[in-house]
Design a protein around this motif. Sequence first.
Motif, mmCIF file in Angstrom:
data_model
loop_
_atom_site.group_PDB
_atom_site.id
_atom_site.type_symbol
_atom_site.label_atom_id
_atom_site.label_comp_id
_atom_site.label_asym_id
_atom_site.label_seq_id
_atom_site.Cartn_x
_atom_site.Cartn_y
_atom_site.Cartn_z
ATOM 1 N N VAL A 59 20.477 9.899 27.766
ATOM 2 C CA VAL A 59 20.861 9.719 26.372
ATOM 3 C C VAL A 59 22.381 9.785 26.335
ATOM 4 O O VAL A 59 22.983 10.707 26.892
ATOM 5 N N LEU A 60 22.997 8.796 25.701
ATOM 6 C CA LEU A 60 24.448 8.746 25.569
ATOM 7 C C LEU A 60 24.808 8.975 24.115
ATOM 8 O O LEU A 60 24.312 8.278 23.223
ATOM 9 N N VAL A 61 25.655 9.961 23.864
ATOM 10 C CA VAL A 61 26.161 10.223 22.523
ATOM 11 C C VAL A 61 27.662 9.999 22.577
ATOM 12 O O VAL A 61 28.369 10.646 23.358
ATOM 13 N N GLY B 204 45.736 4.241 20.638
ATOM 14 C CA GLY B 204 44.594 3.348 20.417
ATOM 15 C C GLY B 204 43.268 4.044 20.200
ATOM 16 O O GLY B 204 42.222 3.426 20.331
ATOM 17 N N GLY B 205 43.270 5.326 19.882
ATOM 18 C CA GLY B 205 42.014 6.024 19.645
ATOM 19 C C GLY B 205 41.334 6.451 20.928
ATOM 20 O O GLY B 205 41.815 6.187 22.034
ATOM 21 N N SER B 206 40.187 7.128 20.767
ATOM 22 C CA SER B 206 39.454 7.672 21.912
ATOM 23 C C SER B 206 37.963 7.555 21.686
ATOM 24 O O SER B 206 37.484 7.581 20.556
ATOM 25 N N THR B 207 37.230 7.462 22.803
ATOM 26 C CA THR B 207 35.778 7.545 22.781
ATOM 27 C C THR B 207 35.356 8.558 23.823
ATOM 28 O O THR B 207 35.623 8.380 25.018
ATOM 29 N N PHE B 208 34.721 9.628 23.376
ATOM 30 C CA PHE B 208 34.154 10.633 24.266
ATOM 31 C C PHE B 208 32.664 10.362 24.362
ATOM 32 O O PHE B 208 31.997 10.176 23.337
ATOM 33 N N THR B 209 32.153 10.317 25.588
ATOM 34 C CA THR B 209 30.737 10.052 25.815
ATOM 35 C C THR B 209 30.075 11.251 26.473
ATOM 36 O O THR B 209 30.470 11.658 27.572
ATOM 37 N N LEU B 210 29.083 11.790 25.800
ATOM 38 C CA LEU B 210 28.249 12.854 26.339
ATOM 39 C C LEU B 210 26.994 12.187 26.882
ATOM 40 O O LEU B 210 26.259 11.539 26.136
ATOM 41 N N ALA B 211 26.779 12.289 28.187
ATOM 42 C CA ALA B 211 25.612 11.693 28.832
ATOM 43 C C ALA B 211 24.727 12.835 29.324
ATOM 44 O O ALA B 211 25.170 13.689 30.088
ATOM 45 N N LEU B 212 23.469 12.837 28.848
ATOM 46 C CA LEU B 212 22.526 13.884 29.229
ATOM 47 C C LEU B 212 21.215 13.246 29.687
ATOM 48 O O LEU B 212 20.838 12.190 29.180
ATOM 49 N N PRO B 213 20.514 13.901 30.609
ATOM 50 C CA PRO B 213 19.224 13.374 31.035
ATOM 51 C C PRO B 213 18.277 13.287 29.827
ATOM 52 O O PRO B 213 18.257 14.175 28.985
ATOM 53 N N ASN B 214 17.506 12.210 29.788
ATOM 54 C CA ASN B 214 16.526 12.006 28.720
ATOM 55 C C ASN B 214 15.440 13.066 28.853
ATOM 56 O O ASN B 214 14.861 13.224 29.910
ATOM 57 N N ALA B 215 15.172 13.793 27.783
ATOM 58 C CA ALA B 215 14.201 14.885 27.824
ATOM 59 C C ALA B 215 12.762 14.395 27.773
ATOM 60 O O ALA B 215 11.844 15.150 28.008
ATOM 61 N N VAL B 216 12.529 13.139 27.434
ATOM 62 C CA VAL B 216 11.163 12.623 27.314
ATOM 63 C C VAL B 216 10.726 11.970 28.585
ATOM 64 O O VAL B 216 11.410 11.324 29.272
#
Length: 109
Positions: free
Chosen positions: A34-36, A97-109
Amino acid sequence: MQQILINLLTNAVKFTPAGGRVAIEAERDGAGRVLVRVTDTGIGIGASERERIFEPFVQAESGERRQVEGTGLGLAISRSWARGMGGDLTVQSALGGGSTFTLALPNAV
């Protein structure tokens, strides 16, 4: 995960001037994660600072950033928590130019 997102959103608001935008989006990728993403139109982060900002007590060094309060622990702790959950926290940004932080976590399902 909640505290990581609070840290990211707080930073996005803190470093985005009035009239800018902060957005959050989530999706599942093809790798079982899952990417947030938290994206802002703020002041951005220079290339030389992008990895350093994940170190404890480090803040980006531009003059404009020094005017913003903080201890420099939020991103270091957030990345540590993300990695402790089997994921990661990364950034894409350009100075001005701004920023994008990506939190990547293993899919719990």
